[in-house]
Scaffold this motif. Structure first.
Motif, PDB file in Angstrom:
ATOM      1  N   VAL A 366     -11.757  33.551  10.393  1.00  2.00           N
ATOM      2  CA  VAL A 366     -10.698  32.557  10.491  1.00  2.00           C
ATOM      3  C   VAL A 366      -9.342  33.147  10.114  1.00  2.00           C
ATOM      4  O   VAL A 366      -9.244  34.178   9.452  1.00  2.00           O
ATOM      5  CB  VAL A 366     -11.003  31.331   9.605  1.00  2.00           C
ATOM      6  N   GLY A 367      -8.312  32.463  10.581  1.00  5.58           N
ATOM      7  CA  GLY A 367      -6.953  32.904  10.272  1.00  5.58           C
ATOM      8  C   GLY A 367      -6.188  33.271  11.526  1.00  5.58           C
ATOM      9  O   GLY A 367      -6.521  32.857  12.647  1.00  5.58           O
ATOM     10  N   GLN A 368      -5.154  34.078  11.338  1.00  4.31           N
ATOM     11  CA  GLN A 368      -4.254  34.430  12.444  1.00  4.31           C
ATOM     12  C   GLN A 368      -4.722  35.698  13.156  1.00  4.31           C
ATOM     13  O   GLN A 368      -5.143  36.664  12.532  1.00  4.31           O
ATOM     14  CB  GLN A 368      -2.840  34.638  11.905  1.00  4.31           C
ATOM     15  N   TRP A 369      -4.662  35.643  14.499  1.00  8.23           N
ATOM     16  CA  TRP A 369      -5.007  36.780  15.343  1.00  8.23           C
ATOM     17  C   TRP A 369      -3.951  36.926  16.437  1.00  8.23           C
ATOM     18  O   TRP A 369      -3.248  35.966  16.755  1.00  8.23           O
ATOM     19  CB  TRP A 369      -6.377  36.579  15.997  1.00  8.23           C
ATOM     20  N   TYR A 370      -3.881  38.130  16.993  1.00  5.41           N
ATOM     21  CA  TYR A 370      -2.917  38.385  18.064  1.00  5.41           C
ATOM     22  C   TYR A 370      -3.624  38.967  19.279  1.00  5.41           C
ATOM     23  O   TYR A 370      -4.433  39.894  19.169  1.00  5.41           O
ATOM     24  CB  TYR A 370      -1.838  39.376  17.609  1.00  5.41           C
ATOM     25  N   TRP A 371      -3.325  38.386  20.431  1.00  3.38           N
ATOM     26  CA  TRP A 371      -3.687  38.991  21.712  1.00  3.38           C
ATOM     27  C   TRP A 371      -2.383  39.557  22.269  1.00  3.38           C
ATOM     28  O   TRP A 371      -1.511  38.812  22.708  1.00  3.38           O
ATOM     29  CB  TRP A 371      -4.292  37.959  22.649  1.00  3.38           C
ATOM     30  N   GLY A 372      -2.241  40.874  22.177  1.00  3.27           N
ATOM     31  CA  GLY A 372      -0.939  41.458  22.485  1.00  3.27           C
ATOM     32  C   GLY A 372       0.073  40.952  21.474  1.00  3.27           C
ATOM     33  O   GLY A 372      -0.095  41.125  20.256  1.00  3.27           O
ATOM     34  N   THR A 373       1.100  40.277  21.935  1.00  2.00           N
ATOM     35  CA  THR A 373       2.095  39.700  21.028  1.00  2.00           C
ATOM     36  C   THR A 373       1.974  38.178  20.919  1.00  2.00           C
ATOM     37  O   THR A 373       2.826  37.530  20.321  1.00  2.00           O
ATOM     38  CB  THR A 373       3.514  40.061  21.511  1.00  2.00           C
ATOM     39  N   TYR A 374       0.932  37.619  21.505  1.00  2.00           N
ATOM     40  CA  TYR A 374       0.716  36.180  21.428  1.00  2.00           C
ATOM     41  C   TYR A 374      -0.070  35.855  20.157  1.00  2.00           C
ATOM     42  O   TYR A 374      -1.142  36.425  19.913  1.00  2.00           O
ATOM     43  CB  TYR A 374      -0.051  35.677  22.650  1.00  2.00           C
ATOM     44  N   ALA A 375       0.444  34.926  19.362  1.00  2.00           N
ATOM     45  CA  ALA A 375      -0.187  34.563  18.099  1.00  2.00           C
ATOM     46  C   ALA A 375      -1.159  33.402  18.290  1.00  2.00           C
ATOM     47  O   ALA A 375      -0.828  32.390  18.921  1.00  2.00           O
ATOM     48  CB  ALA A 375       0.873  34.186  17.075  1.00  2.00           C
ATOM     49  N   PHE A 376      -2.353  33.556  17.716  1.00  2.00           N
ATOM     50  CA  PHE A 376      -3.383  32.525  17.766  1.00  2.00           C
ATOM     51  C   PHE A 376      -3.910  32.265  16.363  1.00  2.00           C
ATOM     52  O   PHE A 376      -3.872  33.142  15.487  1.00  2.00           O
ATOM     53  CB  PHE A 376      -4.559  32.962  18.651  1.00  2.00           C
ATOM     54  N   GLY A 377      -4.419  31.061  16.163  1.00  2.00           N
ATOM     55  CA  GLY A 377      -5.122  30.725  14.939  1.00  2.00           C
ATOM     56  C   GLY A 377      -6.571  30.423  15.241  1.00  2.00           C
ATOM     57  O   GLY A 377      -6.886  29.771  16.241  1.00  2.00           O
ATOM     58  N   LEU A 378      -7.465  30.896  14.397  1.00  2.00           N
ATOM     59  CA  LEU A 378      -8.891  30.644  14.544  1.00  2.00           C
ATOM     60  C   LEU A 378      -9.339  29.846  13.324  1.00  2.00           C
ATOM     61  O   LEU A 378      -9.172  30.286  12.184  1.00  2.00           O
ATOM     62  CB  LEU A 378      -9.658  31.961  14.647  1.00  2.00           C
ATOM     63  N   ARG A 379      -9.880  28.664  13.573  1.00  2.00           N
ATOM     64  CA  ARG A 379     -10.205  27.736  12.491  1.00  2.00           C
ATOM     65  C   ARG A 379     -11.675  27.327  12.567  1.00  2.00           C
ATOM     66  O   ARG A 379     -12.215  27.126  13.651  1.00  2.00           O
ATOM     67  CB  ARG A 379      -9.315  26.504  12.610  1.00  2.00           C
ATOM     68  N   LEU A 380     -12.308  27.193  11.397  1.00  2.00           N
ATOM     69  CA  LEU A 380     -13.689  26.722  11.299  1.00  2.00           C
ATOM     70  C   LEU A 380     -13.668  25.249  10.899  1.00  2.00           C
ATOM     71  O   LEU A 380     -13.046  24.869   9.903  1.00  2.00           O
ATOM     72  CB  LEU A 380     -14.462  27.530  10.258  1.00  2.00           C
ATOM     73  N   SER A 381     -14.333  24.405  11.681  1.00  2.00           N
ATOM     74  CA  SER A 381     -14.351  22.969  11.394  1.00  2.00           C
ATOM     75  C   SER A 381     -15.694  22.559  10.804  1.00  2.00           C
ATOM     76  O   SER A 381     -16.672  23.314  10.820  1.00  2.00           O
ATOM     77  CB  SER A 381     -14.066  22.165  12.662  1.00  2.00           C
ATOM     78  N   ALA A 382     -15.746  21.330  10.300  1.00  2.00           N
ATOM     79  CA  ALA A 382     -16.940  20.856   9.596  1.00  2.00           C
ATOM     80  C   ALA A 382     -18.157  20.753  10.497  1.00  2.00           C
ATOM     81  O   ALA A 382     -19.287  20.717  10.010  1.00  2.00           O
ATOM     82  CB  ALA A 382     -16.654  19.504   8.951  1.00  2.00           C
ATOM     83  N   ASP A 383     -17.939  20.707  11.812  1.00  2.00           N
ATOM     84  CA  ASP A 383     -19.072  20.645  12.736  1.00  2.00           C
ATOM     85  C   ASP A 383     -19.652  22.014  13.045  1.00  2.00           C
ATOM     86  O   ASP A 383     -20.537  22.155  13.890  1.00  2.00           O
ATOM     87  CB  ASP A 383     -18.680  19.933  14.035  1.00  2.00           C
ATOM     88  N   GLY A 384     -19.146  23.049  12.353  1.00  2.00           N
ATOM     89  CA  GLY A 384     -19.683  24.388  12.538  1.00  2.00           C
ATOM     90  C   GLY A 384     -19.143  25.129  13.732  1.00  2.00           C
ATOM     91  O   GLY A 384     -19.651  26.203  14.081  1.00  2.00           O
ATOM     92  N   LEU A 385     -18.102  24.618  14.366  1.00  2.00           N
ATOM     93  CA  LEU A 385     -17.499  25.265  15.528  1.00  2.00           C
ATOM     94  C   LEU A 385     -16.232  26.011  15.132  1.00  2.00           C
ATOM     95  O   LEU A 385     -15.538  25.621  14.188  1.00  2.00           O
ATOM     96  CB  LEU A 385     -17.159  24.224  16.606  1.00  2.00           C
ATOM     97  N   LEU A 386     -15.954  27.081  15.860  1.00  2.00           N
ATOM     98  CA  LEU A 386     -14.671  27.777  15.737  1.00  2.00           C
ATOM     99  C   LEU A 386     -13.731  27.253  16.810  1.00  2.00           C
ATOM    100  O   LEU A 386     -14.142  27.025  17.952  1.00  2.00           O
ATOM    101  CB  LEU A 386     -14.848  29.288  15.906  1.00  2.00           C
ATOM    102  N   ALA A 387     -12.474  27.075  16.453  1.00  2.00           N
ATOM    103  CA  ALA A 387     -11.469  26.625  17.414  1.00  2.00           C
ATOM    104  C   ALA A 387     -10.345  27.660  17.471  1.00  2.00           C
ATOM    105  O   ALA A 387      -9.750  27.995  16.445  1.00  2.00           O
ATOM    106  CB  ALA A 387     -10.904  25.271  17.019  1.00  2.00           C
TER     107      ALA A 387
END
Length: 464
Positions: A366-387
């Motif tokens: 989880v946390g911040q990731w970059y695809w090239g220079t595009y910033a994304f956030g990866l979050r874990l929710s209570a249903d066990g899924l990553l968003a």
């Protein structure tokens, strides 16, 4: 007239009653009935009638026309889920001898089979089904008028074929299969092939005078799976709840969700109108809301069932006239009135009740990731899924479920079905994410990461 239920505020109930009263008056309908569903329950119902003292209620049947197609589509999806067919199967594999055997099951469900919109011969909705005793009679000598699979073209005969397919694979009449597999399990006891009292009569209202005459009520024969059914606001309210959440006795939530997904190539005019078609369901946009359901009409009757999934509000509108009120517009307005007056209150946020092994592994990701220079956030929710979501608010996004092998499978959007793989260093720490060959790193073009094309050795710099 409204129901005595108190789930909605008085002002909301009055606004709903006002909307159907305007629709019945301006549309010059002998009667109009409606219901609103929220959280799987009918929270309001109302009716207006031109006959003093005779106001229909949620138990009075109206003919629902093409909403019948949604019921037929549910039967076909049941066959698919049982493994008796694949949606990609050509019709000839299961129902030989139709002359259009190259079309697939999904082509028929999504109205992309290239079939004509109507049957040859006299107006099928207003003449006895005995004039068309066989499937060949509803297809005619030139059944295909468009290339198969290339465009959306609404076809009533296409759903007659699907009804015949159900009969062939079940070895029983379509009506019997429908009653046994859908109507009885869902408790839709007032949904029938033939009218059962109390039911409304169908009327044609003169376009230029306040007079009317009765419409004939015909049995549609082999065309029945396209538009035969009679139902009530009470039954259709329960059917709407099923189409939102599914019911394991009939069709899973996943299969119902598949029905609600666009499946036909959109025409330019349909795109402009915000219209698309799934598998037995229409998808529309109205008042900025995505609505899913189906409209229906037969001589003497108009009908609509529509669901606003984001607001958890569904509406049913039925009228007994050939033309007049616009049932979809009225139903969409009922959804809007409730959604705006009484917005859905979200469930309380709660943490994950118990951290499982997959949850613990996901915490590394989880946390911040970059695809090239595009910033994304990866979050874990209570249903066990990553968003995965773009931090700018625009761009590709998806939820992911664990695949049981250390990876995560995309559930929607561009990444549906794609696998997100965490790639670890020798010490076990996460180096980067691989998502369908896209490398996501903790810093943009991170030094030492396996960024395709490499990273410039001089690193970041100003304008030279």
């Amino acid at each position: 007239m409204t129901s005595p239920q108190e789930e909605l505020l008085p002002g909301t109930r009055r606004a709903l009653l006002h909307r159907i009263a305007v629709a019945q008056t301006e549309g010059r309908a002998p009667s109009l009935v409606a219901a609103v569903v929220r959280d799987g329950r009918t929270v309001w119902s109302g009716a207006r009638s031109s006959v003093e003292g005779e106001v229909p209620d949620g138990d009075v049947q109206y003919r629902i026309g093409s909403i019948t197609k949604t019921f037929t589509a549910v039967l076909v999806m049941r066959l698919r889920d049982e493994g008796l067919l694949d949606l990609a199967d050509p019709l000839e594999r299961h129902l030989p001898g139709t002359g259009v055997g190259d079309v697939t099951v999904v082509d028929l469900l999504a109205h992309r089979a290239g079939l004509a919109a109507e049957t040859p011969g006299p107006w099928w909705e207003r003449t006895p089904g005995s004039l068309r005793p066989q499937i060949a009679d509803v297809l005619g000598e030139r059944p295909l008028i468009h290339p198969v699979g290339r465009r959306f073209h609404y076809s009533n005969p296409g759903y007659a074929l699907l009804g015949a397919l159900v009969e062939k694979l079940r070895g029983a009449p379509w009506a019997d299969v429908l009653r046994r597999e859908v109507l009885e399990p869902l408790g839709l006891h007032r949904t029938t092939v033939e009218p059962v009292a109390p039911h409304a009569g169908g009327w044609a209202v003169h376009p230029w005078a306040d007079v009317m005459q009765p419409e004939p009520l015909e049995n549609l024969g082999v065309m029945a799976p396209a538009g035969q059914l009679w139902s009530t606001t009470g039954d259709l309210a329960r059917f709407a709840a099923f189409l939102v959440a599914g019911d394991e006795r009939v069709l899973s939530a996943g299969s119902v969700r598949e029905m609600r997904t666009p499946a036909a190539p959109a025409e330019a005019a349909d795109v402009a109108d915000g219209y698309a078609y799934g598998l037995g369901l229409e998808l529309r946009h109205q008042h900025g809301r995505a609505l899913v359901g189906h409209t229906g009409s037969l001589p003497g009757f108009l009908a609509c069932l529509t669901m606003g999934l984001a607001d958890d509000v569904s509406a049913v509108v039925l009228a007994n006239c050939t033309s007049g009120p616009a049932p979809f517009t009225v139903a969409a307005d009922l959804v809007r009135i409730v959604a705006e007056a009484e917005p859905r209150i979200p469930a309380p946020w709660r943490p994950i009740p118990e951290v499982r092994e997959t949850d613990a592994a996901a915490l590394d990701l989880v946390g911040q990731w970059y695809w090239g220079t595009y910033a994304f956030g990866l979050r874990l929710s209570a249903d066990g899924l990553l968003a995965l979501e773009p931090l700018s608010g625009k761009g590709r996004r998806s939820r992911f479920r664990p695949d049981g092998d250390g990876g995560w499978v995309g559930l929607e959007g561009y990444y549906a079905g794609e696998v997100l793989k965490p790639v670890r260093r020798t010490d076990g720490t996460v180096s980067h994410l691989d998502l369908g060959s896209f490398v996501f790193t903790r810093q943009p073009y991170e030094e030492g990461a396996p960024v395709p094309g490499g990273v410039d050795a001089k690193g970041w710099r100003g304008l030279q």
